[in-house]
Design a protein around this motif. Structure first.
Motif, PDB file in Angstrom:
ATOM      1  N   ASP A 282       0.873  -1.272  -0.188  1.00  0.00           N
ATOM      2  CA  ASP A 282      -0.011   0.027  -0.078  1.00  0.00           C
ATOM      3  C   ASP A 282       0.964   1.157   0.278  1.00  0.00           C
ATOM      4  OD1 ASP A 282      -1.716   2.155   0.507  1.00  0.00           O
ATOM      5  OD2 ASP A 282      -3.076   0.885   2.160  1.00  0.00           O
ATOM      6  N   ARG A 283       1.050   1.985  -1.141  1.00  0.00           N
ATOM      7  CA  ARG A 283       1.929   3.105  -1.085  1.00  0.00           C
ATOM      8  C   ARG A 283       1.590   4.074  -0.226  1.00  0.00           C
ATOM      9  NH1 ARG A 283       5.934   0.610  -3.612  1.00  0.00           N
ATOM     10  NH2 ARG A 283       5.253  -1.109  -4.470  1.00  0.00           N
ATOM     11  N   GLN A 284       0.504   4.463  -0.023  1.00  0.00           N
ATOM     12  CA  GLN A 284       0.031   5.443   0.808  1.00  0.00           C
ATOM     13  C   GLN A 284       0.220   5.235   2.291  1.00  0.00           C
ATOM     14  OE1 GLN A 284      -1.058   8.587  -0.222  1.00  0.00           O
ATOM     15  NE2 GLN A 284      -0.709   9.212   2.032  1.00  0.00           N
ATOM     16  N   HIS A 285      -0.051   3.865   2.635  1.00  0.00           N
ATOM     17  CA  HIS A 285       0.625   3.508   3.862  1.00  0.00           C
ATOM     18  C   HIS A 285       2.347   3.588   4.241  1.00  0.00           C
ATOM     19  CE1 HIS A 285       0.604   1.309   7.722  1.00  0.00           C
ATOM     20  NE2 HIS A 285       1.448   0.573   7.235  1.00  0.00           N
ATOM     21  N   LEU A 286       2.684   3.310   3.054  1.00  0.00           N
ATOM     22  CA  LEU A 286       4.316   3.540   2.961  1.00  0.00           C
ATOM     23  C   LEU A 286       4.670   4.856   3.172  1.00  0.00           C
ATOM     24  CD1 LEU A 286       5.275   0.913   0.355  1.00  0.00           C
ATOM     25  CD2 LEU A 286       5.746   0.780   2.606  1.00  0.00           C
ATOM     26  N   ARG A 287       4.119   5.734   2.575  1.00  0.00           N
ATOM     27  CA  ARG A 287       4.412   7.085   2.861  1.00  0.00           C
ATOM     28  C   ARG A 287       4.096   7.517   4.317  1.00  0.00           C
ATOM     29  NH1 ARG A 287       2.106   6.927  -2.477  1.00  0.00           N
ATOM     30  NH2 ARG A 287       3.655   8.022  -3.881  1.00  0.00           N
ATOM     31  N   GLU A 288       3.104   7.214   4.912  1.00  0.00           N
ATOM     32  CA  GLU A 288       2.849   7.627   6.198  1.00  0.00           C
ATOM     33  C   GLU A 288       3.748   6.934   7.171  1.00  0.00           C
ATOM     34  OE1 GLU A 288       0.843   9.988   7.387  1.00  0.00           O
ATOM     35  OE2 GLU A 288       0.352  10.215   5.130  1.00  0.00           O
ATOM     36  N   GLU A 289       4.252   5.672   6.913  1.00  0.00           N
ATOM     37  CA  GLU A 289       5.231   5.076   7.738  1.00  0.00           C
ATOM     38  C   GLU A 289       6.597   5.765   7.643  1.00  0.00           C
ATOM     39  OE1 GLU A 289       7.381   0.720   8.288  1.00  0.00           O
ATOM     40  OE2 GLU A 289       5.697   1.050   6.680  1.00  0.00           O
ATOM     41  N   ALA A 290       6.682   6.231   6.301  1.00  0.00           N
ATOM     42  CA  ALA A 290       8.157   6.939   6.079  1.00  0.00           C
ATOM     43  C   ALA A 290       8.068   8.358   6.757  1.00  0.00           C
ATOM     44  CB  ALA A 290       8.222   7.307   4.549  1.00  0.00           C
ATOM     45  N   ARG A 291       7.093   8.866   6.720  1.00  0.00           N
ATOM     46  CA  ARG A 291       6.805  10.327   7.561  1.00  0.00           C
ATOM     47  C   ARG A 291       7.040   9.733   9.042  1.00  0.00           C
ATOM     48  NH1 ARG A 291       4.350  15.026   6.189  1.00  0.00           N
ATOM     49  NH2 ARG A 291       3.528  14.009   4.369  1.00  0.00           N
ATOM     50  N   GLY A 292       6.589   9.030   9.531  1.00  0.00           N
ATOM     51  CA  GLY A 292       6.719   8.667  11.084  1.00  0.00           C
ATOM     52  C   GLY A 292       8.243   8.154  11.228  1.00  0.00           C
ATOM     53  N   LEU A 293       8.984   7.379  10.429  1.00  0.00           N
ATOM     54  CA  LEU A 293      10.220   7.195  10.685  1.00  0.00           C
ATOM     55  C   LEU A 293      10.927   8.457  10.649  1.00  0.00           C
ATOM     56  CD1 LEU A 293      10.578   4.181   8.363  1.00  0.00           C
ATOM     57  CD2 LEU A 293      10.666   3.923  10.789  1.00  0.00           C
ATOM     58  N   ILE A 294      10.796   9.436   9.784  1.00  0.00           N
ATOM     59  CA  ILE A 294      11.675  10.549   9.558  1.00  0.00           C
ATOM     60  C   ILE A 294      11.477  11.487  10.775  1.00  0.00           C
ATOM     61  CG2 ILE A 294      11.841  12.855   8.240  1.00  0.00           C
ATOM     62  CD1 ILE A 294      10.947  11.116   6.024  1.00  0.00           C
ATOM     63  N   ILE A 295      10.046  11.738  11.117  1.00  0.00           N
ATOM     64  CA  ILE A 295       9.821  12.411  12.526  1.00  0.00           C
ATOM     65  C   ILE A 295      10.475  11.912  13.876  1.00  0.00           C
ATOM     66  CG2 ILE A 295       8.060  13.523  14.055  1.00  0.00           C
ATOM     67  CD1 ILE A 295       6.427  13.815  11.452  1.00  0.00           C
ATOM     68  N   SER A 296      10.337  10.533  13.940  1.00  0.00           N
ATOM     69  CA  SER A 296      10.732  10.048  15.251  1.00  0.00           C
ATOM     70  C   SER A 296      12.316   9.921  15.311  1.00  0.00           C
ATOM     71  CB  SER A 296      10.171   8.541  15.283  1.00  0.00           C
ATOM     72  OG  SER A 296      10.666   7.654  14.272  1.00  0.00           O
ATOM     73  N   HIS A 297      12.855   9.570  14.119  1.00  0.00           N
ATOM     74  CA  HIS A 297      14.258   9.990  13.939  1.00  0.00           C
ATOM     75  C   HIS A 297      14.752  11.233  14.309  1.00  0.00           C
ATOM     76  CE1 HIS A 297      18.125   7.855  12.728  1.00  0.00           C
ATOM     77  NE2 HIS A 297      18.284   9.018  12.179  1.00  0.00           N
ATOM     78  N   TRP A 298      14.198  12.352  13.654  1.00  0.00           N
ATOM     79  CA  TRP A 298      14.629  13.555  14.032  1.00  0.00           C
ATOM     80  C   TRP A 298      14.544  13.850  15.850  1.00  0.00           C
ATOM     81  CZ3 TRP A 298      16.896  17.284  11.171  1.00  0.00           C
ATOM     82  CH2 TRP A 298      17.087  18.643  11.760  1.00  0.00           C
ATOM     83  N   LYS A 299      13.503  13.460  16.299  1.00  0.00           N
ATOM     84  CA  LYS A 299      13.253  13.566  17.544  1.00  0.00           C
ATOM     85  C   LYS A 299      14.327  13.055  18.434  1.00  0.00           C
ATOM     86  CE  LYS A 299       7.941  14.650  17.377  1.00  0.00           C
ATOM     87  NZ  LYS A 299       6.757  14.343  17.737  1.00  0.00           N
TER      88      LYS A 299
END
Length: 1032
Positions: free
Chosen positions: A853-870
């Motif tokens: 699911d490409r949309q789900h992958l996009r949301e997962e990527a967004r979460g990885l990026i934000i959590s990694h930054w924090k």
């Protein structure tokens, strides 16, 4: 200036701890105070006269000199201390448009200071028949240089003779500065003389003969010391007989000296023509040198203190000295022990002067065979020559030099004291006595007429060189260049003809009979063009004035200079044919005329670099062909490795084995460092870190820190940032705001390197995984001409430079990498989702699945990026660093979309390739490669914050470099990227220093205050690589 209480100020010297002189001595302060003049003195623990002595004389001790209209020092005042609309007197070292002192001159102009330079204060004749030409310098220290140089050299003789296994009376001498005053030093010389009378000198060394050149102030100072010894003055004509005489006991208890003047240095080529000093000055080409025949073979010591310029024969050439030493060695009667060159004219009258000494390290041993300079005085017992050449000798006799200084200035001080600070009045140089008018460099924000040429020199020096000017010719401009303003007329011609020039040697005439000389390398488009310019220079019409006894000399003479004694043309092997090679090869082949061999595994690329130039050869070689590589190295003097870094150690190892010098722009690696000891034993130079970063960054760091240390400053913070980027107008084509001029993989790997630095006395360590979260904004005013905002991220281990730069007290030390703002957040996104790993994580595995699911992958990527930054921010939040805290995940996601991670090109590559970082590198190389119609840029900042003394005021010293690359950098000759230019030319300059034996040490070498930094920073300006300095 308005009327008020007359006053003078004396600054505390801050340039060097050896500068203990004062422009006004306490005795003269007392006289000034009696005249109603207030004298304000900044306290100093270094000054030769105590603060108490000044107070007793009536001076007022204070840090604040703002009440003074005229302020005096010895050397250059600190820029941060300059007060607006005052008169400053100092040795400013700006007369030759010296690049390192142009920030001082800029500050003088900006603050509308009236600057008087002691070097230019001369007697002025007011007789109309004389044309008011200058006489002798009034503030001249020649006698003191002769005194101090001779005293200190006697110490060196004692130490060298001890190394030669002779215990002599000279061993009981110290350097001049080791005595409280001149009379005490003279007493020491007298005691040595008495010991010579009583014990004698070793028979093998006798007769012990000094040759003293010249008859001016320096020579008089030398003789003043020698005559304190039991001495006999002899004629030059008697040297051969005396030297070959049987040594008697009386000869052992004496020293001998002879005075060498012009007739003993040269003779007419036509033996039927009698010697004439005036004719020699007019026609030096009609004379040949004879000093090496009639003097040098018969003396023990040469003390050189006479005037010389490039139009005259050298006193002693390299080859002449080598022949003398070889012959004496073969006969087993080595006579010449040492040379004391008080003139400190680099490769001048004594060509073998290849290194200057310092007060704290006054001697070295010169090898006439290899032309090497060795610090160990026990070196080369058979052929070595002791050298002494310190250019600030008068500072060793601080008391007597100050007294002379003060006496010379005293007649002018009442007039200068009458200048009272007034912001509403202009400081005019016409108000000064004639002697000071001619010494006034600037006033009221402008250069004075006599020194207007400085602006012209700066324009020519700082302008980017015209690459069409490939023909070079050495020209000597000689005469009263400044008094007649002939220099301005000469510069007009050079500018009108579209030529440029480089100053090779410059001396300012000190008397009517001693003209100024300017040796330049004229750069023209062809030989015919150069000849045309020469003819125009020769036609400069200036009224001839009788300035020399027995002759009439025009204000400007123009001569071709062909130095027949120039070193044998160096042979340089260049390994590699990448982009950095082009500017390096062009500089060494065209500007220096070296013989080059380009060795590469890409023969076509090497041939393109050579461009059929006669002094360049090409050959094919790979790192598997070690036998061929060894043969190539054997045929050259210097090897430059522009290969990938993993090959440097292998090349360096071969260089050490074969005894050839090695240069690379790359960092010193552990394998090369291991070669240090054996390289020193074999007299091999392994020069590293001579590019941009590392390279220029080190040089600027040493320059700024050395200047601060000379003021006894305490370092508070140190920053060194550098970045290679696309020019701003070419950065917007991709979300990274970045372009690659070589393989992207190295940049990707560096983006995950651990970092360590010191901030506010805390050690900060950043794991490579979170490096991008530590980026911080760069203030716009640091790079005001860069249209895009910048950010900086820590660059590996900054703390290792605390020791290298010797700044243990610094609270903050941060070396960083510059990028356009936004790069780090985009690169952080790539790290967070695993694109910089060598194997795919679970998320990337799902990305390449066809049914995901490409949309789900996009949301997962967004979460990885934000959590990694924090998470990265949490690790750094305990330190207040002023870091950028706003994370724009939308832009990060747009970058991943642009790469095609979810359903585009990158996704497809991830299916085909095992390594995500390799797949990302393919995409970046395809879309982020700098093309030939685009320009790159490099930006560098070195900034040091410091305090002086107990003052809480924080000063900031900054150096910045901004360089824009050329378009068509891979199509046209002499077009380079900014990165290639700054790395390649810097490396080429290091090669020049190595090839011409301008470095006096061996082993592993990096830029330092002693090696590489000063000449290279000066030369870079001539190549259009300008560095801006500022003080706040």
């Amino acid at each position: 200036m308005s009327q008020g209480s007359p006053s003078l100020g004396i600054i505390r010297e801050s340039r060097s701890h050896w500068e203990r002189r004062s422009p006004i001595v306490p005795d003269h302060v007392r006289k000034l105070v009696e005249l109603g003049i207030k004298v304000y003195v900044q306290p100093s623990k270094l000054r030769i006269f105590s603060d108490e002595a000044y107070e007793e004389a009536g001076a007022i001790l204070t840090e604040d000199l703002s009440v003074c209209g005229t302020i005096l020092g010895v050397k250059q005042a600190a820029i941060s201390s300059l007060l607006a609309q005052r008169t400053y007197c100092m040795f400013s070292h700006t007369i030759k448009a010296q690049p390192e002192n142009m920030p001082l001159l800029d500050a003088v102009l900006e603050k509308k200071i009236r600057l008087i330079d002691y070097e230019a204060i001369v007697e002025v004749s007011q007789e109309s028949s004389e044309g008011r030409l200058p006489g002798r310098r009034l503030v001249a220290f020649g006698r003191f240089a002769g005194l101090a140089g001779t005293i200190t050299f006697l110490r060196g003789l004692g130490e060298r003779l001890l190394a030669l296994r002779y215990n002599t009376a000279f061993l009981h001498m110290g350097s001049a500065y080791m005595y409280p005053d001149l009379e005490t030093a003279k007493d020491a010389v007298r005691r040595v003389g008495k010991m010579i009378e009583e014990r004698g000198l070793p028979k093998e060394l006798c007769p012990f003969i000094f040759a003293v050149t010249g008859n001016g102030r320096v020579s008089q100072g030398v003789q003043e010391i020698l005559t304190l010894l039991p001495c006999v003055k002899v004629n030059v004509e008697d040297l051969a007989t005396l030297s070959s005489s049987s040594v008697t006991d009386e000869m052992r208890r004496r020293i001998y000296y002879t005075c060498v003047t012009t007739e003993h240095m040269v003779t007419p080529i036509d033996s039927s023509v009698p010697f004439s000093k005036a004719d020699y000055y007019r026609n030096p080409s009609k004379y040949r040198p004879i000093f090496h025949e009639r003097v040098a073979p018969y003396v023990s010591v040469i003390i050189h203190g006479s005037y010389w310029d490039m139009s005259y024969c050298r006193l002693l050439t390299d080859s002449q000295l080598e022949s003398i030493v070889k012959l004496q060695s073969e006969r087993g009667n080595k006579k010449l022990i040492g040379i004391c060159d008080i003139t400190c004219d680099y490769e001048g009258a004594i060509e073998s002067l290849k290194k200057f000494t310092s007060i704290e390290r006054p001697f070295y041993i010169y090898d006439p065979i290899s032309k090497d300079c060795l610090d160990d005085l026990s070196s080369l017992l058979d052929v070595g020559i002791l050298f002494h050449a310190t250019d600030n000798l008068p500072a060793e006799l601080a008391k007597e030099s100050s007294e002379h200084f003060s006496s010379s200035l005293l007649p002018f001080l009442p007039k200068l004291a009458s200048c009272v600070p007034d912001v509403n009045s202009e400081l005019k140089y016409e108000d000064l006595p004639l002697e000071l008018q001619r010494a006034c460099i600037a006033t009221n924000g402008k250069l004075t007429p006599h020194f207007s040429y400085i602006a012209r020199l700066r324009e020519i020096h700082e302008a980017k060189p015209n690459e069409s000017q490939r023909f070079h010719r050495q020209v000597l401009l000689k005469g009263h260049l400044f008094d007649s303003r002939a220099i301005n007329e000469a510069l007009d011609i050079i500018e009108e003809e579209g030529c440029s020039f480089e100053i090779i040697r410059w001396s300012i005439g000190q008397t009517r009979s001693m003209p100024s000389t300017l040796l330049v390398r004229l750069d023209a488009s062809s030989e015919e063009h150069a000849e045309h310019v020469m003819k125009k220079l020769e036609k400069v019409s200036v009224k001839a004035t009788n300035v020399m006894e027995e002759t009439s000399q025009a204000a400007l003479q123009v001569k071709d200079v062909h130095d027949r004694n120039r070193f044998t043309c160096p042979r340089v092997l260049v390994l590699g044919s990448g982009r950095v090679a082009a500017p390096l090869i062009d500089y060494l082949a065209d500007k220096e005329g070296y013989e080059l061999t380009i060795a590469s595994n890409e023969v076509e690329a090497a041939m393109k670099l050579a461009r059929n130039r006669k002094n360049i050869q090409t050959t094919h070689v790979t790192m598997e062909d070690m036998n061929i590589l060894q043969q190539l190295i054997e045929q050259h003097d210097v090897v430059v490795s522009l290969l990938p870094s993993q090959f440097h150690a292998s090349v360096a190892r071969l260089c050490v084995e074969i005894r050839k010098h090695f240069v690379t722009a790359s960092y010193v690696n552990p394998e090369i460092q291991k070669l240090d000891k054996i390289a020193k034993e074999r007299n091999v130079m392994l020069v590293n870190e001579v590019g941009l970063d590392p390279g220029i960054d080190h040089m600027l760091a040493h320059k700024l820190i050395s200047n601060i240390r000379s003021q006894d400053g305490e370092i508070v913070s140190f920053y060194s940032w550098c970045g290679g980027l696309p020019a701003p107008q070419y950065a917007h084509s991709n979300p990274f705001l970045y372009k690659f001029s070589w393989s992207p993989k190295g940049v990707l790997i560096a983006s995950q390197a651990d970092a360590k630095y010191k901030e506010n006395n805390q050690l900060i360590q950043v794991g490579g995984k979170y490096l991008m979260t530590s980026a911080r904004e760069v203030k716009k005013d640091l790079f005001p001409d860069v249209s895009l905002p910048l950010e900086v991220l820590p660059n590996r281990d900054s703390t290792q430079y605390i020791e290298e730069y010797q700044i243990p007290e610094a609270e903050t030390v941060l070396r960083g990498t510059l990028r356009y703002a936004g790069f780090c957040q985009v690169m952080h996104a790539c790290i967070a989702v695993g694109l910089l790993e060598t194997s795919k994580n679970d998320f990337l595995q799902r990305c390449i699945m066809g049914n995901a699911d490409r949309q789900h992958l996009r949301e997962e990527a967004r979460g990885l990026i934000i959590s990694h930054w924090k998470r990265g921010k949490q690790l750094l939040e305990k330190v207040e660093q002023g870091l950028s805290t706003t994370f724009q995940e939308t832009k990060a996601m747009e970058a991943l979309e642009w790469l095609g991670l979810f359903d585009g090109e990158l996704c497809q590559l991830l299916k085909e390739m095992e390594s995500p970082v390799d797949a990302l590198a393919v995409i970046l190389e395809k879309y982020l490669t700098l093309n030939e119609e685009e320009q790159d840029a490099v930006f560098m900042l070195v900034q040091v914050q410091y305090r002086l003394g107990d003052s809480p005021v924080l000063h900031t010293s900054t150096a910045t470099l901004s360089q824009l690359g050329d378009k068509k950098w891979n199509q046209e000759a002499y077009k380079y990227t900014a990165m290639a230019r700054t790395v390649g030319i810097t490396c080429a300059m290091a090669v020049k220093l190595v090839a011409e034996k301008k470095i006096s040490t061996y082993g592993v070498i990096r830029p330092s205050p002693q090696h590489l930094s000063e000449p290279i920073l000066s030369w870079l300006t001539r190549e259009g690589i300008s560095i801006a300095y500022s003080e706040t």
